[in-house]
Scaffold this motif. Structure first.
Motif, short mmCIF file in Angstrom:
data_model
loop_
_atom_site.label_atom_id
_atom_site.label_comp_id
_atom_site.label_asym_id
_atom_site.label_seq_id
_atom_site.Cartn_x
_atom_site.Cartn_y
_atom_site.Cartn_z
N ARG A 118 7.26 -4.63 57.72
CA ARG A 118 7.98 -3.53 57.07
C ARG A 118 7.88 -2.25 57.90
N LEU A 119 6.71 -2.01 58.49
CA LEU A 119 6.57 -0.86 59.38
C LEU A 119 7.48 -0.99 60.60
N ASN A 122 11.03 -0.14 59.56
CA ASN A 122 11.21 1.32 59.41
C ASN A 122 11.29 2.02 60.78
N ARG A 123 10.44 1.58 61.73
CA ARG A 123 10.47 2.18 63.08
C ARG A 123 11.79 1.87 63.78
N LYS A 125 14.66 1.39 62.37
CA LYS A 125 15.73 2.21 61.78
C LYS A 125 15.76 3.59 62.41
N ARG A 126 14.56 4.17 62.67
CA ARG A 126 14.51 5.49 63.30
C ARG A 126 15.02 5.44 64.74
N GLU A 142 14.51 -7.16 60.48
CA GLU A 142 14.72 -7.35 59.03
C GLU A 142 14.64 -8.83 58.66
#
Length: 369
Positions: A118-119, A122-123, A125-126, A142
């Motif tokens: 999950r981390l 999120n990274r 996506k940034r 994902e």
């Protein structure tokens, strides 16, 4: 050829008549025999068919629970004894299971994988927002997160099957400490009626370790011969007497009549529910179950009039002064000293109700002569 015709004619004359065409036996009573005979005209009366069956007290299966382990392991502690009253949720034994420990380890590992992926998502996506990576990279991460979620759900379901609650799972996730000891608890309130386990025993999920029963409800169970299966219905009135408590007589209704015949005993199982708040009635006690029908108006006959001939019911009917004919009859189930007449007799027929045995002996003597 004509020489044989007279012989054939004589043989035909000498052949006895078939049983179907033979007249019903008639006995002429002597004056001495008449003094031992009592005749009564058939009349109507209120009759209630009933059937008495040997029975037994049994556990009410709707208030019984077999309790076992949900995972393979070794029993490390149990203080429960036969006859002990237990509450729902009360501890019965403790199980130490390597299999449970491995399942908890798998759960913690998959949980860590989910957090890491999950981390990573999120990274990604940034980074995608800053045009550092392509969209394909985010989709791959994902996809890896979805796989980890599936593994975590599988591990969670496995622990729930092993008996861990949501609070247990929450504590495991928080403390990250494997606990391979599993409590075995009572699933209902009642009495321990079976205990098949001892400390140090290795048990499997298929093993029944304890049986707990609520003895405030019991069943009275009987086996009905298949010839009378159509006579009994669910809801029929039933009266039970217990052999160990002969003065106790309790009434109720049949709660169950089996839809199938037992192929080994050729019987149909019937049951009656029996309240047992004082624990007076013990499972496996011998009992008698009397099934009764509603009163009906019909022709009745004293049971003393019935003569058994060739495994069927007969009576002697007066056809003339001092003459009596043996006649087959169809009778209902005995109720007291009375039988309901289903066929073979009509209203007003005069039947021998006392002395039929002597008349039958006279009939047999005449036939032998």
């Amino acid at each position: 050829m004509t020489l044989f015709y007279p012989l054939l004619f004589l043989l035909l004359l000498s052949c006895p008549a078939s049983h179907a065409d033979s007249p019903l036996p008639v006995v002429k009573a002597t004056p001495v025999l008449m003094k031992q005979i009592k005749v009564l005209a058939i009349g109507e009366g209120q009759v209630r068919d009933s059937l008495r069956l040997p029975a037994r007290v049994d556990l009410d299966q709707q208030h019984v629970a077999q309790i076992g382990a949900t995972v393979t392991g070794r029993i490390t502690e149990t203080d429960v004894v036969l006859g002990q009253e237990v509450r729902k949720g009360e501890l019965l034994a403790i199980l130490n299971s390597t299999e449970l420990g491995l399942a908890q380890s798998a759960y913690l590992k998959t949980g860590s994988q989910v957090n890491l992926r999950r981390l990573a998502v999120n990274r990604a996506k940034r980074l995608l927002a800053s045009d550092v990576i392509a969209a394909a990279e985010l989709q791959e991460r994902e996809s890896m997160l979805n796989e980890a979620d599936v593994d975590l759900r599988t591990a969670t379901d496995q622990l729930r099957v092993f008996g861990m609650s949501d609070s247990d799972l929450e504590r495991l996730s928080k403390e990250k400490k494997i606990h391979s000891f599993l409590p075995i608890t009572a699933s209902i309130q009642g009495t321990v009626v079976e205990r098949n386990v001892m400390v140090g025993q290795v048990v499997q999920p298929a093993d029944a370790l304890f049986t707990v029963a609520d003895l405030s409800h019991v069943w009275v169970v009987a086996e009905l011969p298949e010839q009378q299966a159509s006579w009994v219905r669910k809801g029929d009135e039933a009266i039970v007497t217990i052999a160990a408590l002969p003065e106790e007589e309790l009434s109720g209704r049949l709660i169950y009549v089996a839809d199938m015949v037992d192929p080994n005993t050729r019987t149909v199982t019937v049951r009656m529910a029996l309240p047992n708040p004082q624990r007076i009635f013990k499972p496996h006690m011998l009992a008698t179950l009397l099934i009764r029908k509603q009163d009906v108006q019909g022709l009745v006959l004293p049971d003393s009039a019935v003569i058994r001939v060739n495994d069927s019911d007969h009576v002697f009917v007066e056809t003339a002064p001092e003459e009596f004919q043996l006649r087959p009859v169809q009778l209902g189930i005995r109720y007291g000293n009375v039988r309901r007449i289903l066929g073979g007799l009509k209203l007003g027929d005069k039947v021998v109700v006392e002395g039929g045995f002597h008349l039958n002996s006279e009939r047999q003597r005449k036939e032998l002569e």
